[in-house]
Enzyme design. Structure first.
Site, PDB file in Angstrom:
ATOM      1  N   GLY A  20       0.775  -1.243   0.000  1.00  0.00           N
ATOM      2  CA  GLY A  20       0.000   0.000   0.000  1.00  0.00           C
ATOM      3  C   GLY A  20       0.799   1.281   0.000  1.00  0.00           C
ATOM      4  O   GLY A  20       0.274   2.337   0.357  1.00  0.00           O
ATOM      5  N   THR A  21       2.072   1.226  -0.412  1.00  0.00           N
ATOM      6  CA  THR A  21       2.858   2.475  -0.405  1.00  0.00           C
ATOM      7  C   THR A  21       2.316   3.477  -1.421  1.00  0.00           C
ATOM      8  O   THR A  21       2.270   4.676  -1.158  1.00  0.00           O
ATOM      9  CB  THR A  21       4.355   2.196  -0.688  1.00  0.00           C
ATOM     10  OG1 THR A  21       4.471   1.449  -1.897  1.00  0.00           O
ATOM     11  CG2 THR A  21       4.985   1.409   0.451  1.00  0.00           C
ATOM     12  N   ASN A  22       1.876   2.995  -2.582  1.00  0.00           N
ATOM     13  CA  ASN A  22       1.273   3.901  -3.561  1.00  0.00           C
ATOM     14  C   ASN A  22      -0.049   4.463  -3.039  1.00  0.00           C
ATOM     15  O   ASN A  22      -0.335   5.653  -3.213  1.00  0.00           O
ATOM     16  CB  ASN A  22       1.047   3.200  -4.902  1.00  0.00           C
ATOM     17  CG  ASN A  22       2.191   3.439  -5.869  1.00  0.00           C
ATOM     18  OD1 ASN A  22       2.644   4.564  -6.063  1.00  0.00           O
ATOM     19  ND2 ASN A  22       2.675   2.375  -6.487  1.00  0.00           N
ATOM     20  N   ARG A  66     -13.251 -13.022  -3.191  1.00  0.00           N
ATOM     21  CA  ARG A  66     -13.485 -13.323  -4.608  1.00  0.00           C
ATOM     22  C   ARG A  66     -14.995 -13.395  -4.921  1.00  0.00           C
ATOM     23  O   ARG A  66     -15.447 -12.918  -5.959  1.00  0.00           O
ATOM     24  CB  ARG A  66     -12.800 -14.660  -4.952  1.00  0.00           C
ATOM     25  CG  ARG A  66     -12.669 -14.947  -6.421  1.00  0.00           C
ATOM     26  CD  ARG A  66     -11.775 -16.132  -6.663  1.00  0.00           C
ATOM     27  NE  ARG A  66     -10.369 -15.819  -6.511  1.00  0.00           N
ATOM     28  CZ  ARG A  66      -9.614 -15.259  -7.448  1.00  0.00           C
ATOM     29  NH1 ARG A  66     -10.140 -14.919  -8.600  1.00  0.00           N
ATOM     30  NH2 ARG A  66      -8.337 -15.021  -7.239  1.00  0.00           N
ATOM     31  N   LEU A  95      -7.942  -9.513 -11.850  1.00  0.00           N
ATOM     32  CA  LEU A  95      -8.542  -8.922 -13.039  1.00  0.00           C
ATOM     33  C   LEU A  95      -9.851  -8.237 -12.643  1.00  0.00           C
ATOM     34  O   LEU A  95     -10.661  -8.802 -11.929  1.00  0.00           O
ATOM     35  CB  LEU A  95      -8.825 -10.017 -14.071  1.00  0.00           C
ATOM     36  CG  LEU A  95      -9.180  -9.569 -15.478  1.00  0.00           C
ATOM     37  CD1 LEU A  95      -8.019  -8.830 -16.128  1.00  0.00           C
ATOM     38  CD2 LEU A  95      -9.567 -10.766 -16.333  1.00  0.00           C
ATOM     39  N   ASN A 110      -5.162   2.080 -13.858  1.00  0.00           N
ATOM     40  CA  ASN A 110      -4.193   1.187 -13.227  1.00  0.00           C
ATOM     41  C   ASN A 110      -2.793   1.721 -13.482  1.00  0.00           C
ATOM     42  O   ASN A 110      -2.561   2.430 -14.468  1.00  0.00           O
ATOM     43  CB  ASN A 110      -4.324  -0.218 -13.827  1.00  0.00           C
ATOM     44  CG  ASN A 110      -3.333  -1.202 -13.236  1.00  0.00           C
ATOM     45  OD1 ASN A 110      -3.190  -1.306 -12.026  1.00  0.00           O
ATOM     46  ND2 ASN A 110      -2.628  -1.931 -14.086  1.00  0.00           N
ATOM     47  N   HIS A 112       1.178   0.315 -14.011  1.00  0.00           N
ATOM     48  CA  HIS A 112       1.958  -0.897 -14.277  1.00  0.00           C
ATOM     49  C   HIS A 112       3.446  -0.533 -14.259  1.00  0.00           C
ATOM     50  O   HIS A 112       3.833   0.488 -14.832  1.00  0.00           O
ATOM     51  CB  HIS A 112       1.568  -1.487 -15.632  1.00  0.00           C
ATOM     52  CG  HIS A 112       2.230  -2.798 -15.908  1.00  0.00           C
ATOM     53  ND1 HIS A 112       1.826  -3.969 -15.296  1.00  0.00           N
ATOM     54  CD2 HIS A 112       3.285  -3.125 -16.698  1.00  0.00           C
ATOM     55  CE1 HIS A 112       2.610  -4.958 -15.708  1.00  0.00           C
ATOM     56  NE2 HIS A 112       3.490  -4.481 -16.560  1.00  0.00           N
TER      57      HIS A 112
END
Length: 198
Positions: A20-22, A66, A95, A110, A112
């Protein structure tokens, strides 16, 4: 801040699977903003650092499984109630389901840790990406921020930033360079997207 100003704030919801740093960086970036705020962090992992970081920063932290994401409308209904202006995947490894993508078109992004379309797709995340980049003797890598569609890492690109790869770099040192790019650019791109919607 007045109640009216608070109501008019753009709302960001973050999905994260890892430390969770971002997520923390994005929350802090918008903490003093009178235009936008992170209203919740959702995770599919009970022990995800992202949930603790959100909780510590007084942001709603929600866990789902899920079943709730893929087989019921539980997560979709949570999002509908929150009415986010932007849904941000920050190290979220599952996904994203099509029912949520259809409900929030062009509202899910997102990040990447490579220059897509290279080194993307199922199973390409975190250190696996950096190891592949080093193995293939690339001279540069970077980050890609993109819209989310029904396939891993295939949505339209919004932004890319690059960094050079030194001969001495390994997967770990490369990860550090990528994190720097993420921390610098991800909140800024989110801000730009939200301002564009005004």
């Amino acid at each position: 801040m007045s109640e009216k100003e608070s109501r008019n704030k753009k709302k960001i919801v973050i999905f994260a699977s890892g430390s969770g740093t971002n997520a923390e960086n994005i929350i802090k970036f918008f903490q003093n903003s009178n235009k936008s705020e992170v209203v919740a962090v959702l995770s599919n992992k009970r022990n995800a650092g992202a949930l603790k970081r959100a909780h510590d920063l007084n942001v709603k932290a929600l866990l789902f499984d899920r079943e709730a994401l893929y087989h019921t409308n539980d997560v979709l209904n949570i999002l509908k109630d929150m009415e986010p202006d932007l849904i941000v995947l920050a190290g979220f490894l599952w996904l994203f389901p099509s029912n949520i993508i259809q409900e929030f078109p062009e509202k899910i992004i997102n990040i990447h840790p490579a220059l897509l379309p290279k080194y993307g797709g199922k199973g390409m995340y975190g250190s696996k990406v950096h190891e592949s980049v080093i193995e293939n003797k690339e001279t540069e890598t970077g980050i890609t921020i993109h819209y989310v569609n029904e396939k891993y890492d295939e949505g339209n690109t919004i932004f890319q930033a690059t960094t050079q790869i030194a001969n001495t770099d390994n997967a770990e040192s490369l990860a550090g360079k990528i994190h720097e790019l993420e921390y610098k650019h991800f909140p800024e791109v989110i801000q730009q997207l939200l301002e564009k919607d005004n």
